[in-house]
Design a protein around this motif. Structure first.
Motif, mmCIF file in Angstrom:
data_model
loop_
_atom_site.group_PDB
_atom_site.id
_atom_site.type_symbol
_atom_site.label_atom_id
_atom_site.label_comp_id
_atom_site.label_asym_id
_atom_site.label_seq_id
_atom_site.Cartn_x
_atom_site.Cartn_y
_atom_site.Cartn_z
ATOM 1 N N GLY A 1 53.415 36.564 42.629
ATOM 2 C CA GLY A 1 52.613 36.577 43.844
ATOM 3 C C GLY A 1 52.407 37.963 44.418
ATOM 4 N N TYR A 2 52.869 38.981 43.720
ATOM 5 C CA TYR A 2 52.728 40.361 44.200
ATOM 6 C C TYR A 2 51.256 40.768 44.230
ATOM 7 N N ARG A 3 50.880 41.544 45.244
ATOM 8 C CA ARG A 3 49.521 42.078 45.357
ATOM 9 C C ARG A 3 49.565 43.589 45.132
ATOM 10 N N PRO A 4 48.928 44.085 44.090
ATOM 11 C CA PRO A 4 48.919 45.518 43.835
ATOM 12 C C PRO A 4 48.337 46.288 45.020
ATOM 13 N N GLU A 5 48.775 47.517 45.172
ATOM 14 C CA GLU A 5 48.349 48.315 46.327
ATOM 15 C C GLU A 5 46.843 48.465 46.417
ATOM 16 N N SER A 6 46.175 48.578 45.268
ATOM 17 C CA SER A 6 44.722 48.767 45.300
ATOM 18 C C SER A 6 44.013 47.585 45.936
ATOM 19 N N ILE A 7 44.653 46.412 45.891
ATOM 20 C CA ILE A 7 44.089 45.204 46.495
ATOM 21 C C ILE A 7 44.661 44.993 47.891
ATOM 22 N N ALA A 8 45.974 45.187 48.039
ATOM 23 C CA ALA A 8 46.629 44.933 49.320
ATOM 24 C C ALA A 8 46.121 45.832 50.430
ATOM 25 N N ASP A 9 45.823 47.101 50.120
ATOM 26 C CA ASP A 9 45.366 48.001 51.185
ATOM 27 C C ASP A 9 43.848 48.016 51.332
ATOM 28 N N GLY A 10 43.158 47.286 50.453
ATOM 29 C CA GLY A 10 41.710 47.123 50.583
ATOM 30 C C GLY A 10 40.865 48.299 50.156
ATOM 31 N N THR A 11 41.514 49.394 49.681
ATOM 32 C CA THR A 11 40.732 50.588 49.339
ATOM 33 C C THR A 11 40.353 50.656 47.874
ATOM 34 N N GLY A 12 40.957 49.787 47.045
ATOM 35 C CA GLY A 12 40.599 49.756 45.638
ATOM 36 C C GLY A 12 41.164 50.905 44.834
ATOM 37 N N GLY A 13 40.515 51.171 43.697
ATOM 38 C CA GLY A 13 40.965 52.226 42.792
ATOM 39 C C GLY A 13 39.800 53.071 42.332
ATOM 40 N N TYR A 14 39.925 53.600 41.110
ATOM 41 C CA TYR A 14 38.887 54.443 40.526
ATOM 42 C C TYR A 14 38.351 53.777 39.263
ATOM 43 N N GLY A 15 37.127 54.156 38.886
ATOM 44 C CA GLY A 15 36.556 53.566 37.690
ATOM 45 C C GLY A 15 35.440 54.396 37.102
ATOM 46 N N TRP A 16 35.100 54.050 35.872
ATOM 47 C CA TRP A 16 34.015 54.727 35.170
ATOM 48 C C TRP A 16 32.711 53.985 35.394
ATOM 49 N N ARG A 17 31.664 54.755 35.688
ATOM 50 C CA ARG A 17 30.314 54.200 35.789
ATOM 51 C C ARG A 17 29.384 55.159 35.078
ATOM 52 N N ALA A 18 28.573 54.651 34.179
ATOM 53 C CA ALA A 18 27.782 55.504 33.296
ATOM 54 C C ALA A 18 26.861 56.450 34.057
ATOM 55 N N ASP A 19 26.302 56.011 35.179
ATOM 56 C CA ASP A 19 25.355 56.861 35.908
ATOM 57 C C ASP A 19 25.990 57.570 37.103
ATOM 58 N N TYR A 20 27.323 57.570 37.162
ATOM 59 C CA TYR A 20 28.012 58.265 38.245
ATOM 60 C C TYR A 20 27.950 59.777 38.017
ATOM 61 N N TRP B 1 43.347 47.324 39.049
ATOM 62 C CA TRP B 1 44.019 47.130 37.752
ATOM 63 C C TRP B 1 43.188 46.234 36.835
ATOM 64 N N ALA B 2 42.400 45.329 37.413
ATOM 65 C CA ALA B 2 41.616 44.378 36.629
ATOM 66 C C ALA B 2 40.251 44.923 36.227
ATOM 67 N N ASN B 3 39.836 46.032 36.818
ATOM 68 C CA ASN B 3 38.516 46.582 36.518
ATOM 69 C C ASN B 3 38.522 48.102 36.651
ATOM 70 N N PRO B 4 38.738 48.813 35.531
ATOM 71 C CA PRO B 4 38.645 50.277 35.564
ATOM 72 C C PRO B 4 37.237 50.783 35.265
ATOM 73 N N GLY B 5 36.282 49.855 35.152
ATOM 74 C CA GLY B 5 34.899 50.238 34.894
ATOM 75 C C GLY B 5 34.507 50.219 33.434
ATOM 76 N N PHE B 6 35.463 50.069 32.554
ATOM 77 C CA PHE B 6 35.182 49.961 31.119
ATOM 78 C C PHE B 6 35.923 48.737 30.582
ATOM 79 N N ALA B 7 35.502 48.258 29.430
ATOM 80 C CA ALA B 7 36.044 47.015 28.889
ATOM 81 C C ALA B 7 37.488 47.186 28.433
ATOM 82 N N GLN B 8 38.312 46.216 28.784
ATOM 83 C CA GLN B 8 39.696 46.142 28.309
ATOM 84 C C GLN B 8 40.029 44.700 27.946
ATOM 85 N N THR B 9 40.937 44.537 27.001
ATOM 86 C CA THR B 9 41.489 43.227 26.696
ATOM 87 C C THR B 9 42.909 43.171 27.233
ATOM 88 N N ASP B 10 43.577 42.054 27.028
ATOM 89 C CA ASP B 10 44.963 41.927 27.463
ATOM 90 C C ASP B 10 45.901 42.851 26.703
#
Length: 327
Positions: free
Chosen positions: A101-120, A140-149
Motif C-alpha cells: 500500500g506504499y505510495r511512492p514520493e512522485s505520486i504522494a507529493d503530487g509533483t511527479g517525476g521526469y521523463g523522455w518526450r521526443a519533441d521536448y 516509476w510507472a511512466n518514464p516516457g519510454f517503453a518498459q516491461t516488468d
C-alpha cells in the motif's frame, strides 16, 4: 534474459562461474548473490592528465573536480552479505506497492517525476535538463519510454528505496537495506582494480554495461561525441541481466540505472574513513548514488565515480539495488 547477439560468447564464459554461485530469491522474486567478506582499495587517484588522455572527447574541466574520489584507501568488509543480482525491476516494485500500500514520493507529493518526450527541447527548462519534469505524468510507472516488468524501475527516491527495504525486512524477518558506498564499490569491482570491472577501456562497456552509446545518441545528437563507438541495441533502459556479469555474478553494476546507496556524501570522507565497514558521514544534505545509467557517458560510469542527490530526487536514470544481511 534476452542478450544482444554479439555478447553471447562472452556471456557464456563469464556466466559459467556465476552459475556455480549460491543464489537465493525472496518473496518478490529478487535474486541475491552472496558476497564474501574481504578487503580492497577504494577510490581513485588518477590525475587529470591521465583521465584527459583516456577520455579526449570531454573538456578538461571535467577532470578537475574529482577530489572526493581520493585518497585511495584500504577498506575491509568484515562480514559477508547478499547483494541483489540485478537492479530492482518494474515488476518487483509494482508487487511491493500492491502488497504494502506504499505510495511512492512522485505520486504522494503530487509533483511527479521526469521523463523522455521526443519533441521536448532542453532549452525550454531552467537547467537545460535532458528530460522533461517534474511533471505528474511521469513516475516509476511512466518514464516516457517503453518498459516491461523486466526493466529496472526508475523515478524512485532514496526514501522509496528505504520503504522497500523496510517492508521486506518486516515481511520476511531478515534485514534488507541499501548497501553502503564501500560495500557497493567492493561488489562492483569484484576483485578488480581498473576503471570498470571489465577493464580500463571505456569501449569494454559495450559488452558489460548499458551506457550512452550510438543507440542513445540517436535521440541526443548534440552529445554524440560522448557516445561509445558502437551499439548495444538499447536506446533506453535494458531488461536487467542483458549484459555480461562481473566476476561475482552481479549484473549492471555499471550502467542501466544509477543506484542509491546508504551513505551521505562527504567530500573529505575518504581521508578519515575507518578501515572496517565504513558507513559514510553521520549527517549530510545529499545521498550518494553509484554506477551510472543508460544515459551516462562512460567517464561517469567508472567504479570510483561518486554522484549524489537530495534523498527526495526522482529521475528517469535512478533506480535501486538492495542488500540483504547474512543470517
Amino acid at each position: 534474459m534476452k542478450w544482444p547477439r554479439l555478447l553471447a560468447p562472452l556471456l557464456l564464459a563469464l556466466t559459467a562461474g556465476a552459475q556455480s554461485q549460491t543464489i537465493e530469491r525472496n518473496s518478490l522474486g529478487m535474486a541475491f548473490v552472496k558476497i564474501p567478506a574481504g578487503e580492497f582499495l577504494m577510490g581513485s587517484e588518477e590525475s587529470p592528465a591521465v583521465l584527459a588522455a583516456a577520455y579526449p572527447q570531454l573538456p578538461r574541466e571535467r577532470f578537475e573536480n574529482l577530489a572526493d574520489e581520493g585518497p585511495v584507501h584500504r577498506v575491509r568488509i568484515t562480514k559477508p552479505f547478499w547483494l541483489g543480482r540485478h537492479e530492482v525491476t518494474v515488476g518487483q516494485f509494482r508487487r511491493f506497492l500492491e502488497a504494502s500500500g506504499y505510495r511512492p514520493e512522485s505520486i504522494a507529493d503530487g509533483t511527479g517525476g521526469y521523463g523522455w518526450r521526443a519533441d521536448y527541447d532542453p532549452a525550454t527548462s531552467r537547467r537545460g535538463d535532458a528530460f522533461e519534469g517534474r511533471q505528474p505524468r511521469y513516475s516509476w510507472a511512466n518514464p516516457g519510454f517503453a518498459q516491461t516488468d523486466e526493466h529496472p524501475v526508475t523515478n524512485v527516491t532514496w526514501h522509496d528505496a528505504q520503504a522497500l527495504a523496510d517492508w521486506l525486512s518486516k515481511t520476511e524477518g531478515k534485514r534488507y537495506r541499501l548497501p553502503t558506498e564501500a560495500e557497493w564499490e567492493y561488489a562492483c569491482r569484484a576483485g578488480t582494480r581498473g576503471r570498470y570491472s571489465s577493464g580500463d577501456d571505456p569501449q569494454s562497456l559495450l559488452r558489460a554495461a548499458n551506457v550512452f552509446d550510438a543507440d542513445s545518441a540517436a535521440h541526443w545528437p548534440r552529445w554524440q561525441d560522448m557516445a561509445l563507438k558502437g551499439r548495444d541495441g538499447f536506446a533506453f533502459t535494458a531488461p536487467v541481466g542483458s549484459f555480461a556479469p562481473n566476476a561475482w555474478g552481479l549484473y549492471d553494476m555499471h550502467g542501466n540505472v544509477w543506484e542509491w546507496v546508504a551513505d551521505w556524501h562527504g567530500d573529505d570522507y575518504y581521508a578519515k574513513s575507518p578501515l572496517d565497514d565504513p558507513q559514510g558521514p553521520a549527517e549530510g544534505g545529499v545521498k550518494v548514488r553509484r554506477g551510472g545509467s543508460w544515459h551516462t557517458w562512460a567517464f561517469y560510469a567508472r567504479a570510483a565515480y561518486r554522484n549524489w542527490n537530495d534523498p527526495s530526487t526522482r529521475y528517469t536514470l535512478v533506480g535501486i539495488r538492495l542488500l540483504r544481511e547474512d543470517d
